[in-house]
Design a protein around this motif. Structure first.
Motif, PDB file in Angstrom:
ATOM      1  N   GLY A 130      -2.125 -12.171   5.064  1.00  0.00           N
ATOM      2  CA  GLY A 130      -2.371 -10.665   4.113  1.00  0.00           C
ATOM      3  C   GLY A 130      -3.192  -9.550   5.252  1.00  0.00           C
ATOM      4  N   GLY A 131      -3.790  -9.523   6.527  1.00  0.00           N
ATOM      5  CA  GLY A 131      -4.677  -8.748   6.861  1.00  0.00           C
ATOM      6  C   GLY A 131      -2.850  -7.675   7.068  1.00  0.00           C
ATOM      7  N   ALA A 132      -1.773  -8.905   7.603  1.00  0.00           N
ATOM      8  CA  ALA A 132      -0.826  -7.863   8.014  1.00  0.00           C
ATOM      9  C   ALA A 132      -0.338  -7.289   7.796  1.00  0.00           C
ATOM     10  CB  ALA A 132       0.240  -8.719   9.153  1.00  0.00           C
ATOM     11  N   LEU A 133       0.161  -7.787   5.879  1.00  0.00           N
ATOM     12  CA  LEU A 133       0.850  -7.503   5.347  1.00  0.00           C
ATOM     13  C   LEU A 133      -0.059  -5.900   4.662  1.00  0.00           C
ATOM     14  CD1 LEU A 133       3.086  -7.085   3.205  1.00  0.00           C
ATOM     15  CD2 LEU A 133       1.904  -7.872   1.384  1.00  0.00           C
ATOM     16  N   HIS A 134      -1.170  -6.054   4.313  1.00  0.00           N
ATOM     17  CA  HIS A 134      -2.149  -4.513   4.458  1.00  0.00           C
ATOM     18  C   HIS A 134      -1.556  -3.620   5.540  1.00  0.00           C
ATOM     19  CE1 HIS A 134      -3.077  -7.244   0.462  1.00  0.00           C
ATOM     20  NE2 HIS A 134      -3.572  -6.298   0.143  1.00  0.00           N
ATOM     21  N   HIS A 135      -1.760  -3.531   6.183  1.00  0.00           N
ATOM     22  CA  HIS A 135      -1.805  -2.774   6.857  1.00  0.00           C
ATOM     23  C   HIS A 135      -0.159  -1.889   7.297  1.00  0.00           C
ATOM     24  CE1 HIS A 135      -2.323  -0.898  11.588  1.00  0.00           C
ATOM     25  NE2 HIS A 135      -0.756  -1.646  11.440  1.00  0.00           N
ATOM     26  N   HIS A 136      -0.030  -2.240   6.944  1.00  0.00           N
ATOM     27  CA  HIS A 136       1.588  -1.412   6.229  1.00  0.00           C
ATOM     28  C   HIS A 136       1.387  -0.943   5.494  1.00  0.00           C
ATOM     29  CE1 HIS A 136       3.167  -2.560  10.779  1.00  0.00           C
ATOM     30  NE2 HIS A 136       2.520  -3.680  10.634  1.00  0.00           N
ATOM     31  N   PHE A 137       1.170  -1.832   3.947  1.00  0.00           N
ATOM     32  CA  PHE A 137       1.408  -1.600   2.869  1.00  0.00           C
ATOM     33  C   PHE A 137       0.437  -1.753   2.397  1.00  0.00           C
ATOM     34  CE2 PHE A 137       6.099  -3.261   4.366  1.00  0.00           C
ATOM     35  CZ  PHE A 137       6.412  -1.631   4.824  1.00  0.00           C
ATOM     36  N   PRO A 138      -0.575  -0.939   2.294  1.00  0.00           N
ATOM     37  CA  PRO A 138      -1.840  -1.627   1.535  1.00  0.00           C
ATOM     38  C   PRO A 138      -2.142  -2.231  -0.069  1.00  0.00           C
ATOM     39  CG  PRO A 138      -2.227   0.785   2.735  1.00  0.00           C
ATOM     40  CD  PRO A 138      -0.762   0.567   2.255  1.00  0.00           C
ATOM     41  N   THR A 139      -0.943  -1.866  -0.898  1.00  0.00           N
ATOM     42  CA  THR A 139      -1.093  -1.999  -2.129  1.00  0.00           C
ATOM     43  C   THR A 139       0.641  -2.249  -3.005  1.00  0.00           C
ATOM     44  OG1 THR A 139      -0.566   0.330  -2.870  1.00  0.00           O
ATOM     45  CG2 THR A 139      -2.684  -0.393  -2.784  1.00  0.00           C
ATOM     46  N   LYS A 140       0.412  -2.780  -3.238  1.00  0.00           N
ATOM     47  CA  LYS A 140       2.159  -3.414  -3.947  1.00  0.00           C
ATOM     48  C   LYS A 140       2.674  -2.036  -4.053  1.00  0.00           C
ATOM     49  CE  LYS A 140       4.251  -6.438  -7.030  1.00  0.00           C
ATOM     50  NZ  LYS A 140       3.919  -7.452  -8.217  1.00  0.00           N
ATOM     51  N   LYS A 141       1.956  -1.106  -4.956  1.00  0.00           N
ATOM     52  CA  LYS A 141       2.653   0.377  -5.243  1.00  0.00           C
ATOM     53  C   LYS A 141       3.316   0.597  -3.715  1.00  0.00           C
ATOM     54  CE  LYS A 141       1.753   4.642  -6.837  1.00  0.00           C
ATOM     55  NZ  LYS A 141       1.061   5.687  -7.921  1.00  0.00           N
ATOM     56  N   ALA A 142       2.362   1.097  -2.661  1.00  0.00           N
ATOM     57  CA  ALA A 142       3.191   1.318  -1.434  1.00  0.00           C
ATOM     58  C   ALA A 142       4.251   0.728  -0.715  1.00  0.00           C
ATOM     59  CB  ALA A 142       2.099   0.836  -0.812  1.00  0.00           C
ATOM     60  N   LEU A 143       3.939  -0.577  -1.145  1.00  0.00           N
ATOM     61  CA  LEU A 143       5.555  -1.326  -0.739  1.00  0.00           C
ATOM     62  C   LEU A 143       6.323  -1.151  -1.570  1.00  0.00           C
ATOM     63  CD1 LEU A 143       6.080  -3.644   0.878  1.00  0.00           C
ATOM     64  CD2 LEU A 143       5.352  -5.627  -0.605  1.00  0.00           C
ATOM     65  N   ALA A 144       5.559  -0.759  -3.159  1.00  0.00           N
ATOM     66  CA  ALA A 144       7.086  -0.583  -3.663  1.00  0.00           C
ATOM     67  C   ALA A 144       8.375   1.288  -3.364  1.00  0.00           C
ATOM     68  CB  ALA A 144       6.807  -0.738  -5.381  1.00  0.00           C
ATOM     69  N   LEU A 145       7.075   1.900  -3.210  1.00  0.00           N
ATOM     70  CA  LEU A 145       7.217   2.570  -2.574  1.00  0.00           C
ATOM     71  C   LEU A 145       8.573   2.764  -1.506  1.00  0.00           C
ATOM     72  CD1 LEU A 145       4.332   5.315  -3.982  1.00  0.00           C
ATOM     73  CD2 LEU A 145       6.751   4.645  -4.841  1.00  0.00           C
ATOM     74  N   ALA A 146       7.743   2.224  -0.296  1.00  0.00           N
ATOM     75  CA  ALA A 146       8.857   2.128   0.839  1.00  0.00           C
ATOM     76  C   ALA A 146       9.747   1.878   0.333  1.00  0.00           C
ATOM     77  CB  ALA A 146       7.830   1.893   1.681  1.00  0.00           C
ATOM     78  N   VAL A 147      10.017   0.095  -0.440  1.00  0.00           N
ATOM     79  CA  VAL A 147      11.876   0.100  -0.944  1.00  0.00           C
ATOM     80  C   VAL A 147      12.626   0.991  -1.340  1.00  0.00           C
ATOM     81  CG1 VAL A 147      12.702  -1.704  -2.208  1.00  0.00           C
ATOM     82  CG2 VAL A 147      11.261  -2.587  -0.611  1.00  0.00           C
ATOM     83  N   ILE A 148      11.788   1.747  -2.433  1.00  0.00           N
ATOM     84  CA  ILE A 148      12.484   2.617  -2.523  1.00  0.00           C
ATOM     85  C   ILE A 148      13.254   4.369  -2.010  1.00  0.00           C
ATOM     86  CG2 ILE A 148      12.957   4.341  -4.914  1.00  0.00           C
ATOM     87  CD1 ILE A 148      10.904   2.862  -6.327  1.00  0.00           C
ATOM     88  N   GLU A 149      12.826   4.106  -1.325  1.00  0.00           N
ATOM     89  CA  GLU A 149      12.626   5.032  -0.468  1.00  0.00           C
ATOM     90  C   GLU A 149      13.120   5.142   0.596  1.00  0.00           C
ATOM     91  OE1 GLU A 149       8.939   7.154  -0.021  1.00  0.00           O
ATOM     92  OE2 GLU A 149       8.761   7.663  -1.731  1.00  0.00           O
ATOM     93  N   GLU A 150      12.934   3.954   0.806  1.00  0.00           N
ATOM     94  CA  GLU A 150      13.246   3.812   2.376  1.00  0.00           C
ATOM     95  C   GLU A 150      15.067   2.886   2.642  1.00  0.00           C
ATOM     96  OE1 GLU A 150      11.562   2.175   6.065  1.00  0.00           O
ATOM     97  OE2 GLU A 150       9.524   3.256   4.672  1.00  0.00           O
ATOM     98  N   ARG A 151      15.014   1.692   0.900  1.00  0.00           N
ATOM     99  CA  ARG A 151      15.904   0.878   1.347  1.00  0.00           C
ATOM    100  C   ARG A 151      16.902   1.453   0.336  1.00  0.00           C
ATOM    101  NH1 ARG A 151      15.128  -3.633   4.043  1.00  0.00           N
ATOM    102  NH2 ARG A 151      14.272  -3.508   5.918  1.00  0.00           N
TER     103      ARG A 151
END
Length: 203
Positions: free
Chosen positions: A34-55
């Motif tokens: 969890g710590g490693a995941l939240h280091h790169h993506f603090p929230t699930k929303k941040a992860l989803a935005l990265a998927v949208i914008e990058e992938r």
């Protein structure tokens, strides 16, 4: 590690959807804490935005934007994308749908930041087709075609065809929609030319 998490999230969001994919499941699949995941993506929303914008944006760039830019004409570019996607879907034997469509259907009303990010990709997709029509017109082609309307119709036809193909698990609908798109545009252009001739004679 960031790339691995994005890979897992992209796959999960497309296969199960954003809301059905928990952070715990994503961590387990990616093999991260969890710590490693939240280091790169603090929230699930941040992860989803990265998927949208990058992938997702990259997928549209590769599938649509670059092929249309490189095509001899807008019409040939649209035709080649429809044909290439239909052939690839038939080769793989299943239809997961358009990554942009899938997330747009689920997330556009869920959060304004999601909507804006997804709308930006649609806008860039439409604009490259419209720009190609404008280039064609400078060369004396597509003189009766409205660039923005043609682009909107092409994007809507593809998006709708992919949704139908996903539901039916049949890529053939892409070819049906392409044929209807081309026939409709040609009919519209013929009608425009006829109206122009009538107007010219009247003057």
């Amino acid at each position: 590690m960031r790339k691995k998490v994005l890979d897992v999230a992209e796959e999960a969001f497309q296969a199960r959807g954003y809301h059905a994919s928990s952070m715990g499941d994503l961590m387990a699949t990616a093999g991260v804490t969890g710590g490693a995941l939240h280091h790169h993506f603090p929230t699930k929303k941040a992860l989803a935005l990265a998927v949208i914008e990058e992938r997702v944006a990259a997928a549209v760039e590769e599938t649509w934007i670059q092929p249309v830019r490189m095509a001899p004409s807008a019409r040939e570019g649209v035709r080649s994308v429809f044909a290439a996607v239909a052939a690839e879907l038939e080769r793989q034997g299943f239809v997961r749908g358009c990554p942009l469509n899938n997330l747009a259907h689920e997330l556009s009303l869920a959060d304004p930041d999601f909507r804006i990010a997804l709308a930006g990709i649609f806008s860039a997709w439409r604009q490259v087709i419209a720009d190609k029509i404008s280039v064609d017109q400078q060369a004396g082609r597509e003189l009766g075609t409205d660039p923005q309307r043609f682009a909107a119709l092409a994007v809507a036809s593809y998006s709708g065809a992919m949704s139908m193909a996903k539901t039916a698990q049949d890529a053939g609908v892409l070819r049906d929609c392409l044929m209807a798109l081309e026939q409709g545009v040609m009919s519209s252009k013929t009608g425009t030319r006829r109206r122009n001739r009538i107007l010219h004679r009247a003057l």
